[in-house]
Scaffold this active site. Sequence first.
Site, short mmCIF file in Angstrom:
data_model
loop_
_atom_site.label_atom_id
_atom_site.label_comp_id
_atom_site.label_asym_id
_atom_site.label_seq_id
_atom_site.Cartn_x
_atom_site.Cartn_y
_atom_site.Cartn_z
N CYS A 200 0.81 -1.22 0.00
CA CYS A 200 0.00 0.00 0.00
C CYS A 200 0.84 1.27 0.00
CB CYS A 200 -0.96 -0.01 1.18
SG CYS A 200 -0.20 -0.12 2.81
N HIS A 227 -1.97 2.09 7.02
CA HIS A 227 -2.38 2.12 5.61
C HIS A 227 -2.17 3.54 5.08
CE1 HIS A 227 -4.16 0.64 2.02
NE2 HIS A 227 -5.29 1.31 2.12
N ASP A 244 -8.31 5.17 -3.30
CA ASP A 244 -7.37 4.14 -2.84
C ASP A 244 -6.92 3.33 -4.06
OD1 ASP A 244 -6.10 1.82 -1.83
OD2 ASP A 244 -7.20 1.98 0.04
#
Length: 371
Positions: A200, A227, A244
């Site tokens: 991520c 994250h 995202d």
Amino acid sequence: MNSDELLARQLQEEEERLMMMMSERRRIQTTTTTTTTEQNHHHQQQQMFLSRLQSGLETITKYEDEMARACALSVVPVEELEKRVKEGKEPKCQGLSFKDAFIVELLKWFKHEYFSWCDKPNCSRETCSFSVQEEVGRKTTVRTNPANMQCVDTVAPSEEERVFGTSRVELYACSGCGCQTRFPRYNDAVKLLETRTGRCGEFANAFSLICRALDYETRYILDWTDHVWTEIWSPSQNRWIHCDSCEAAFDEPRLYSEEWGKSLSFVVAFSIDGVADVSKRYQKMDDEMVGRRRAIVQDDEFVSKAIARCTEVLQTRIDVARREIVRKRNEDEREELKVLDMGEEEKKNLPGRTTGSLEWRRARGELGDNK
């Protein structure tokens, strides 16, 4: 009372007085030690918080480099993505402005065609025969069987790896051929345009640079529970939009708390114009969330002042007119977040996390209802 009795009483009283003095001294020492320990703990908390703010500032500042943005722009198939927007085949694009719809297509392209998730790296031995065919997005590739690659250590980066912002390197061993493979966790967005793989952190870093290269106002979002993702400013909607790139998710801010099952604490946004605590966009600020935040930094005033100071420093680089635009925008956002936090947002049917192996996602408790 004779003299012996009087002396005995005086000695007893003196002994009791001394014992009380010693007890009080121990109490003061204990209190002082406890206070000092607590002060040291609070200081350490504050320094760790400041360190993460500094990391976010350094990341977002790099996106303003002209060479970095040129590199990013060179990898994006702009005409193809514009064509996809005009064709209007993506349901998520319905009702969006062209600029917002382009981001939806950009997210899909980035996740499925450009960048790849890396649970474990390929064996670095080119002649390793322990490989399998694997579907990565829309492409079929040959990679080492993940079951053969085991992380055996975390080691310091080489000088060359440090150049690209690497702070640690994961070391993997192939149980098939015995070869060891390094997986540097690069923190340089331009380098990531070359490697095109990671988790991520790498996804968000490279995608955020691409958004800036395409002239979107961009935020790098740092979630204290580990994250990271992106927000872009939508002129048509007059608000910041959650993006995202790991999930190709657009405008789904409650994805993490309501579907992945994450218990968030601090979610901080970094842009070239300032820093903001946007935690309320991503999870309701209930007592449990407040408790998690206090466990990280107990002093709310310290947090507010630290974030405000970062914004002040960034805004010394922009003119008065721009500062006024940002000030009004920040006021509107605070009101938006206040309304979000007070109300009950309609829950969407969102998935648990999709990137990463099932074992990895299960270990992190991010499967949501897909257990």
